[in-house]
Design an enzyme around this catalytic site. Structure first.
Site, PDB file in Angstrom:
ATOM      1  N   LYS A 155       0.835  -1.197   0.000  1.00 28.99           N
ATOM      2  CA  LYS A 155       0.000   0.000   0.000  1.00 28.99           C
ATOM      3  C   LYS A 155       0.878   1.260   0.000  1.00 28.99           C
ATOM      4  O   LYS A 155       2.058   1.129   0.340  1.00 28.99           O
ATOM      5  CB  LYS A 155      -0.900  -0.008   1.220  1.00 28.99           C
ATOM      6  CG  LYS A 155      -0.044  -0.003   2.478  1.00 28.99           C
ATOM      7  CD  LYS A 155      -0.779   0.362   3.681  1.00 28.99           C
ATOM      8  CE  LYS A 155       0.187   0.633   4.767  1.00 28.99           C
ATOM      9  NZ  LYS A 155       0.800   1.911   4.828  1.00 28.99           N
ATOM     10  N   HIS A 185      -1.126  -5.640   6.050  1.00 30.76           N
ATOM     11  CA  HIS A 185      -0.713  -6.578   7.086  1.00 30.76           C
ATOM     12  C   HIS A 185      -1.697  -6.682   8.246  1.00 30.76           C
ATOM     13  O   HIS A 185      -1.646  -7.634   9.008  1.00 30.76           O
ATOM     14  CB  HIS A 185       0.710  -6.275   7.588  1.00 30.76           C
ATOM     15  CG  HIS A 185       0.818  -5.078   8.467  1.00 30.76           C
ATOM     16  ND1 HIS A 185       0.862  -3.799   7.982  1.00 30.76           N
ATOM     17  CD2 HIS A 185       0.896  -4.949   9.813  1.00 30.76           C
ATOM     18  CE1 HIS A 185       0.961  -2.946   8.989  1.00 30.76           C
ATOM     19  NE2 HIS A 185       0.987  -3.614  10.105  1.00 30.76           N
ATOM     20  N   LYS A 189      -3.252 -10.270  10.876  1.00 28.76           N
ATOM     21  CA  LYS A 189      -3.241 -10.360  12.335  1.00 28.76           C
ATOM     22  C   LYS A 189      -4.264 -11.398  12.794  1.00 28.76           C
ATOM     23  O   LYS A 189      -5.416 -11.379  12.350  1.00 28.76           O
ATOM     24  CB  LYS A 189      -3.600  -8.990  12.953  1.00 28.76           C
ATOM     25  CG  LYS A 189      -2.511  -7.928  12.801  1.00 28.76           C
ATOM     26  CD  LYS A 189      -3.009  -6.597  13.362  1.00 28.76           C
ATOM     27  CE  LYS A 189      -2.064  -5.456  13.048  1.00 28.76           C
ATOM     28  NZ  LYS A 189      -0.964  -5.311  13.985  1.00 28.76           N
ATOM     29  N   GLU A 223      -1.577   5.607  17.625  1.00 24.29           N
ATOM     30  CA  GLU A 223      -0.194   5.121  17.697  1.00 24.29           C
ATOM     31  C   GLU A 223       0.606   6.072  18.570  1.00 24.29           C
ATOM     32  O   GLU A 223       0.427   7.292  18.492  1.00 24.29           O
ATOM     33  CB  GLU A 223       0.423   5.065  16.309  1.00 24.29           C
ATOM     34  CG  GLU A 223      -0.217   4.027  15.425  1.00 24.29           C
ATOM     35  CD  GLU A 223       0.562   3.853  14.131  1.00 24.29           C
ATOM     36  OE1 GLU A 223       1.373   2.935  14.051  1.00 24.29           O
ATOM     37  OE2 GLU A 223       0.370   4.671  13.221  1.00 24.29           O
ATOM     38  N   ASP A 242      -2.389   6.463   4.654  1.00 23.67           N
ATOM     39  CA  ASP A 242      -1.499   5.467   5.252  1.00 23.67           C
ATOM     40  C   ASP A 242      -2.260   4.455   6.114  1.00 23.67           C
ATOM     41  O   ASP A 242      -1.942   3.272   6.117  1.00 23.67           O
ATOM     42  CB  ASP A 242      -0.441   6.198   6.103  1.00 23.67           C
ATOM     43  CG  ASP A 242       0.587   5.261   6.706  1.00 23.67           C
ATOM     44  OD1 ASP A 242       0.976   4.290   6.027  1.00 23.67           O
ATOM     45  OD2 ASP A 242       1.020   5.508   7.852  1.00 23.67           O
ATOM     46  N   HIS A 247      -5.658   0.073   6.327  1.00 19.30           N
ATOM     47  CA  HIS A 247      -5.881  -0.839   7.451  1.00 19.30           C
ATOM     48  C   HIS A 247      -7.271  -0.720   8.077  1.00 19.30           C
ATOM     49  O   HIS A 247      -7.945  -1.726   8.292  1.00 19.30           O
ATOM     50  CB  HIS A 247      -4.844  -0.572   8.538  1.00 19.30           C
ATOM     51  CG  HIS A 247      -3.424  -0.644   8.053  1.00 19.30           C
ATOM     52  ND1 HIS A 247      -2.980  -1.619   7.185  1.00 19.30           N
ATOM     53  CD2 HIS A 247      -2.339   0.126   8.318  1.00 19.30           C
ATOM     54  CE1 HIS A 247      -1.689  -1.440   6.956  1.00 19.30           C
ATOM     55  NE2 HIS A 247      -1.277  -0.392   7.613  1.00 19.30           N
ATOM     56  N   LYS A 333      -0.634   9.600  14.731  1.00 19.46           N
ATOM     57  CA  LYS A 333       0.713   9.415  15.284  1.00 19.46           C
ATOM     58  C   LYS A 333       0.875  10.295  16.526  1.00 19.46           C
ATOM     59  O   LYS A 333       0.145  11.271  16.688  1.00 19.46           O
ATOM     60  CB  LYS A 333       1.768   9.844  14.252  1.00 19.46           C
ATOM     61  CG  LYS A 333       1.716   9.056  12.949  1.00 19.46           C
ATOM     62  CD  LYS A 333       2.383   7.710  13.104  1.00 19.46           C
ATOM     63  CE  LYS A 333       2.565   7.017  11.776  1.00 19.46           C
ATOM     64  NZ  LYS A 333       1.816   5.767  11.642  1.00 19.46           N
TER      65      LYS A 333
HETATM   66  C1  BG6 Z   1       2.058   0.711   8.447  1.00 22.35           C
HETATM   67  C2  BG6 Z   1       2.022   2.205   8.377  1.00 22.35           C
HETATM   68  O1  BG6 Z   1       1.409   0.152   7.351  1.00 22.35           O
HETATM   69  O2  BG6 Z   1       1.411   0.273   9.634  1.00 22.35           O
HETATM   70  C3  BG6 Z   1       2.688   2.802   9.609  1.00 22.35           C
HETATM   71  O3  BG6 Z   1       2.697   2.660   7.212  1.00 22.35           O
HETATM   72  C4  BG6 Z   1       2.055   2.232  10.874  1.00 22.35           C
HETATM   73  O4  BG6 Z   1       2.579   4.219   9.579  1.00 22.35           O
HETATM   74  C5  BG6 Z   1       2.043   0.720  10.823  1.00 22.35           C
HETATM   75  O5  BG6 Z   1       2.820   2.679  11.973  1.00 22.35           O
HETATM   76  C6  BG6 Z   1       1.302   0.103  11.999  1.00 22.35           C
HETATM   77  O6  BG6 Z   1       1.480  -1.277  11.961  1.00 22.35           O
HETATM   78  P1  BG6 Z   1       1.631  -2.217  13.228  1.00 22.35           P
HETATM   79  O7  BG6 Z   1       2.376  -3.410  12.741  1.00 22.35           O
HETATM   80  O8  BG6 Z   1       2.360  -1.424  14.268  1.00 22.35           O
HETATM   81  O9  BG6 Z   1       0.288  -2.582  13.633  1.00 22.35           O
END
Ligand code: BG6
Length: 485
Positions: A155, A185, A189, A223, A242, A247, A333
């Site tokens: 992505k 990703h 999970k 985050e 992002d 996600h 963030k």
């Molecule tokens: C990524 C983003 O795809 O996912 C990041 O680009 C983000 O900005 C991250 O921090 C979060 O993933 P995870 O593995 O911490 O759940």
């Protein structure tokens, strides 16, 4: 094609090529993930991993092996020691590739195939910026490396609807959709996939999963980290592209979909796609864009940057199950905590029979189902009970299931590992289809055309406070809830 049924099946022999092998993603996720798969006996019997990058990042095989070892030491679940590492390391090679000089890579793939024997499949992981997708895909087509091959694409898949459609056309000019794995990703999970088991395998929850019983839904992914030096990526991308378009919308698809008839890739993706079809176009008035104070001072960030490091928004799904039930999504963030949660607010029953004094609830929560999907994940059902004593007083309590209490983590695969394995097995269930992502960009268009100005928030908070409260009114954000990250 059953994503859950082939947990112990090994893929056919493969040559795995990572474009962007010297980059951040390869270091944090891909190289450690491949080693963990190898150590768990889940890579094919015959495989080679070829790291690739443009010629200005050239490495020898030995340098690449050292790079991979460092990556595993720093970020891996499996530490690079013993015979398992020696064996894995011997399968690692490096070849630079430029669109105008693909020969080193073509030769390296030929050598790898010869080393494995037979006719191994090829899988290309494009861990490169979206601006490079087109030239890499074109090169794979021109050199015929695309034959007998699949491609994993990172992505964001485009920046808006036209760029997404253009990218789809480029990809489809070389690869059929059945060979394209758009990776997100979050779908790898355990706790996200478990949303389907939780919903559809339990008579307790399935009947209430609709507008008759649920007042609103929250998908909340704050985050704690900042942009961590990723200014050049982040300035172009921002939190909406992002995190939300990717996600959070994928998680929303799992929370909101109708039961698929089977666990096949087609049924699952058809149902997810229908959710996006039913989504109303986003209303910019129902979106809060935020930027943490100090972002503009980060190296590589424009002094007047309008990029959002925070987004919260309301999404409406106009179908029979969800009509009138707002979905609130939030991510940002530099926030107070790292959490990944879905909260279902249940409609309150009529509480008339309880004396008013029993319902001292202004500051309490109740009747919520909370799914924490950060690995290893937990689920909490909150409900009201009678406090012991002579009076009828209500008190909120919890029933909690924790993955870490019930299962051994050694069986667990990290999101990327699970998805790379699924891609080699050819199962697209946990990958995004082109029609889904195109519809998501279509839904996002009014916001992209007319973004509200960014509101500033202090690092370490939950975002711009008053606009957030207004957005979710008459409900309230479930987080913070006192749980530690
Ligand atoms: C990524 C983003 O795809 O996912 C990041 O680009 C983000 O900005 C991250 O921090 C979060 O993933 P995870 O593995 O911490 O759940």
């Amino acid at each position: 094609m059953q994503s859950n049924n082939h947990a112990t099946k090994r893929p056919e022999d493969h040559v795995i090529v990572i474009f962007g092998a010297t980059g951040d993603l390869a270091k944090r996720k891909l190289l450690p993930g491949l080693f963990h798969l190898a150590k768990s006996g889940l890579l094919p019997a015959g495989y080679r991993v070829i790291g690739s990058a443009p010629h200005d990042c050239i490495m020898t095989d030995n340098e690449f092996r050292g790079h991979a070892k460092d990556a595993c030491l720093q970020f891996g679940l499996a530490k690079p020691t013993g015979t398992a590492w020696k064996e894995f390391e011997s399968k690692l090679h490096f070849a630079c590739s430029d669109a105008d000089n693909p020969k080193p890579l073509v030769d390296a793939v030929a050598r790898a195939e010869e080393g494995i024997g037979g006719t191994p499949k090829r899988i290309f992981h494009l861990a490169v910026p979206p601006s490079a997708f087109g030239s890499v895909i074109g090169m794979l087509g021109n050199t015929k490396l695309s034959q007998n091959a699949s491609v994993i694409i990172e992505k964001p898949f485009g920046y808006d609807l036209p760029s997404c459609q253009q990218l789809s056309a480029t990809v489809h000019s070389v690869f059929g959709e059945e060979h394209v794995f758009r990776i997100d990703h979050f779908l790898g999970k355990e706790s996200v996939e478990n949303i389907l088991a939780f919903r559809f395998a339990n008579g307790l929850f399935e009947p209430i999963w609709n507008r008759d019983h649920i007042s609103h839904v929250q998908i909340d992914v704050p985050e704690h980290i900042s942009i961590e030096g990723r200014a050049s990526f982040f300035e172009k991308t921002g939190t909406f592209r992002d995190m939300i378009v990717t996600h959070l919308f994928q998680v929303l698809g799992f929370v909101a979909m109708e039961p698929p008839t089977t666990f096949s890739a087609k049924s699952l993706r058809d149902e997810k796609s229908k959710v996006y079809q039913a989504m109303r176009l986003l209303d910019p008035a129902k979106v809060v864009r935020g930027q943490y104070a100090g972002y503009r001072g980060e190296q590589g960030v424009a002094a007047d940057s309008d990029t959002e490091t925070f987004t919260a928004l309301r999404v409406d799904i106009d179908n029979w199950r969800w009509s009138g039930v707002p979905f609130y999504l939030r991510s940002g963030k530099s926030m107070a905590q790292r959490r990944q949660t879905v909260t279902l607010g249940l409609k309150e029953p009529v509480l008339r029979m309880f004396p008013v004094t029993a319902r001292t609830r202004q500051d309490q929560r109740s009747n919520e189902v909370v799914i924490d999907f950060d690995d290893p994940g937990w689920i909490c059902v909150q409900f009201m009970t009678k406090q012991p004593g002579p009076q009828m007083r209500l008190k909120e309590v919890e029933m909690v299931f924790k993955y870490s209490d019930s299962f051994h983590r050694m069986h667990e695969l990290e999101g990327y590992e699970r998805l790379i394995l699924e891609a080699m097995l050819g199962d697209q269930s946990l990958f995004t289809r082109s029609d889904e992502i195109e519809r998501i960009w279509e839904v996002a268009t009014p916001l992209l055309d007319n973004p509200p100005p960014v509101e500033f928030y202090e690092p370490g908070t939950w975002g711009p406070e008053q606009p957030l409260r207004n957005l979710i009114h008459p409900y309230r954000w479930h987080l913070p809830d006192g749980h530690k990250d």
